[in-house]
Design a protein around this motif. Sequence first.
Motif, short mmCIF file in Angstrom:
data_model
loop_
_atom_site.label_atom_id
_atom_site.label_comp_id
_atom_site.label_asym_id
_atom_site.label_seq_id
_atom_site.Cartn_x
_atom_site.Cartn_y
_atom_site.Cartn_z
N ARG A 90 0.95 -1.15 0.11
CA ARG A 90 -0.03 0.16 -0.02
C ARG A 90 1.05 1.20 -0.12
N GLN A 91 1.97 1.19 0.83
CA GLN A 91 2.74 2.42 0.89
C GLN A 91 3.47 2.64 -0.52
N LYS A 92 3.95 1.49 -0.94
CA LYS A 92 4.62 1.45 -2.37
C LYS A 92 3.71 2.26 -3.38
N PHE A 93 2.43 1.75 -3.34
CA PHE A 93 1.65 2.39 -4.45
C PHE A 93 1.30 3.91 -4.06
N ILE A 94 1.13 4.32 -2.70
CA ILE A 94 1.09 5.86 -2.36
C ILE A 94 2.29 6.49 -2.97
N LEU A 134 -3.83 17.97 -10.28
CA LEU A 134 -5.03 17.19 -9.31
C LEU A 134 -4.67 17.29 -7.79
N GLU A 135 -5.50 16.81 -6.99
CA GLU A 135 -5.22 16.97 -5.74
C GLU A 135 -5.45 15.56 -5.11
N ILE A 136 -4.89 15.17 -4.24
CA ILE A 136 -5.27 13.80 -3.56
C ILE A 136 -6.11 14.29 -2.35
N PRO A 137 -7.09 13.32 -2.32
CA PRO A 137 -8.38 13.73 -1.23
C PRO A 137 -7.67 13.44 0.15
N ASP A 138 -6.54 14.05 0.70
CA ASP A 138 -6.12 13.30 1.92
C ASP A 138 -5.27 14.73 2.54
N PRO A 139 -6.00 15.45 3.51
CA PRO A 139 -5.09 16.48 3.86
C PRO A 139 -3.90 16.20 4.75
N ASP A 140 -3.94 14.75 5.17
CA ASP A 140 -2.85 14.27 6.18
C ASP A 140 -1.69 13.84 5.02
N LYS A 145 1.52 13.63 3.43
CA LYS A 145 2.81 14.49 3.78
C LYS A 145 4.01 13.77 3.74
N TRP A 146 5.12 14.32 2.86
CA TRP A 146 6.29 13.55 2.84
C TRP A 146 7.13 13.51 4.13
N ASN A 147 7.37 12.18 4.58
CA ASN A 147 8.08 12.19 5.58
C ASN A 147 9.87 11.85 5.47
N ASP A 171 3.67 10.15 4.82
CA ASP A 171 2.47 9.69 5.70
C ASP A 171 1.04 10.03 5.14
N PHE A 172 0.39 9.19 5.41
CA PHE A 172 -1.12 9.41 4.99
C PHE A 172 -2.35 9.28 6.00
#
Length: 307
Positions: free
Chosen positions: A221-225, A237-243, A245-247, A254-255
């Motif tokens: 899942r992390q690899k895909f994101i 476009l915008e990903i619908p996840d306000p959280d 953020k590159w860590n 992080d998602f």
Amino acid sequence: MNEQKFQEKIDLERKIEPKDWMPEEYRSHLIRQISQHAHSEIIGMQPEGNWISRAPSLRAKMILLAKVQDEAGHGLYLYSACETLGISREELVQQLHDGKAKYSSIFNYPTLSWADMGAVGWLVDGAAIVNQVSLQRTSYGPYSRGMVKICKEESFHQRQGYEIMAEMAKGTPEQKEMAQDALNRFWWPSIMMFGPQDSDSPRTGNAMKWKIKRQFNDELRQKFIDQTVGQVKVIGLEIPDPDLKWNEERGHYDFGKMNWDEFWSVVNGNGPCNIQRLDHHKKAHSEGEWVRKAARSYSNKQEIINA
Ligand code: 3HC
């Protein structure tokens, strides 16, 4: 003794073939997983099939037609791989119709616009590629070989979906809005395709011990994101996840929290389109009985001629 020899083969990365001795639990685990995978391919033809007659151009129609036909072929490879484990096609289909076998949660969601064809190809097939590339190294021979063949076709599926999204995102404001709406509706269901968190994944223990799975649900899942965020930025476009953020420390994005209640509700058969998907499959299956009868009588006749 057999168990020990079997596990040694697995640990030596040797493929298990249909005629090899295998623990009954290994067999039933594979039947469950491969049949779900096969059902996913076939049920997955419905949300896209709905748009073949409404494609915006002949080129778009030909591409979508080719993709949906590919999915039927993927289902065929996977049902055939599953049958090598000693279960018949009829039993597999009956388990699907009875709700005893699952198919991927993602196909419980409706496809409401042409942009959804882009989101499905790009995100759903994109997620499937991440999962299936890993499954090419699965320990069961027929499944692994089927995955190699399927992965060759999936990248075309992903590219054609991304092309649709890219074109709409740089089109009119209405087209861009349609593309963003499709991304908003398919983002979270797509990352749910990778299954529950490893901590809640009851099957993963055996799956990893027997090398059916080669990577954990959360890792894939992390690899895909990580690989998809960049693609979204390129097309504006915008990903619908306000959280999201590159860590830097983790070297990953992080998602936000996933809606696991929604996930388990869909997985347990309460998805928005589940009844429609199964009714459609039952109708098509019964209307196709004459084709199966004709194919069987032809092959019986051939057997008599060749006897
Ligand atoms: N959709 C439906 N059911 C799911 C699911 C999902 N996204 N994720 C998990 N489940 C089910 C599991 O099947 C299991 O149910 P069961 O015990 O009744 O069979 C239960 O939830 C617990 O999950 P686990 O993580 O313990 O189960 P698994 O170890 O099997 O992992 C999986 C789930 C990652 C989906 C794994 O089964 C897998 O890799 N399957 C093969 C890949 C696959 O099915 N991909 C479908 C993608 S669609 C597709 O390929 C079509 C393409 O053309 C787009």
